[in-house]
Design an enzyme around this catalytic site. Structure first.
Site, PDB file in Angstrom:
ATOM      1  N   GLY A  18     -15.333  10.240  -0.268  1.00  0.00           N
ATOM      2  CA  GLY A  18     -15.253  10.819  -1.606  1.00  0.00           C
ATOM      3  C   GLY A  18     -14.090  10.310  -2.428  1.00  0.00           C
ATOM      4  N   SER A  87      -8.179   1.498   3.169  1.00  0.00           N
ATOM      5  CA  SER A  87      -6.816   1.349   3.724  1.00  0.00           C
ATOM      6  C   SER A  87      -6.746   1.848   5.162  1.00  0.00           C
ATOM      7  CB  SER A  87      -5.802   2.119   2.867  1.00  0.00           C
ATOM      8  OG  SER A  87      -6.019   1.948   1.511  1.00  0.00           O
TER       9      SER A  87
END
Length: 179
Positions: A18, A87
């Site tokens: 999200g 990441s």
């Protein structure tokens, strides 16, 4: 520090967590207050600035470095830069934190169980990864190291994107980074 300086809000989490939806909600909320916002999305980076990179560990680090340099430059211009990028490694996130040299950096862990992320998979990426069609897919063929040093943790199984944006915006206001 003055509030006319920018800052970097870095959203990390697995695919489908999200991040992009929350980033859009943050950008919308801040734009409504007149604050200039610069969203940086991982998919957009991969389609342009980082289109020459693969998904190896080294290329993922380079993608993060490029995003961090871009975010840092934009924030120096007074923009709230909202980065939504998987990441996956702690090493990469630490590098990002160090590259945003003015210290106005907030790491937001968008926490979602992989089962929930897979159920939201509108692009079919998890299905392709499980079928062996995508190598090094985070959470399937490549690890995601959950951050232990994030400023904010958002559990998207219990928090809506608008509520997440409100929490993050309140954090930025509390730091004096936005008014």
């Amino acid at each position: 520090m003055k509030t006319d300086q920018g800052c970097v809000v870095w959203l990390t989490g697995i695919s489908g967590a999200g991040k992009s939806t929350i980033a859009e909600a943050i950008a919308g909320a801040l734009r409504n207050t007149g604050k200039p916002v610069f969203p940086v999305d991982g998919d957009d980076l991969r389609g342009g600035l980082s289109s020459d990179l693969s998904f190896t560990a080294a290329d993922r680090l380079e993608n993060m470095r490029r995003a961090a340099e871009l975010a840092h430059m934009a924030s120096k211009c007074g923009l709230v830069t909202v980065v939504s990028l998987i990441s996956p490694s702690a090493q990469g996130r630490q590098m990002v934190r160090e590259l945003v040299r003015h210290g106005r950096f907030a790491l937001v862990y968008v926490k979602t169980p992989i089962e929930v992320a897979e159920s939201r998979d509108v692009k079919g990426l998890y299905k392709k990864a499980r079928a062996g069609l995508i190598a090094n897919f985070t959470g399937i063929g490549s690890d995601y190291e959950a951050p232990g040093n994030s400023e904010i943790v958002i559990d998207t199984t219990t928090t809506t994107p608008d509520a997440a944006a409100a929490l993050i915006t309140t954090y930025l206001q509390g730091k004096g980074w936005v008014s």
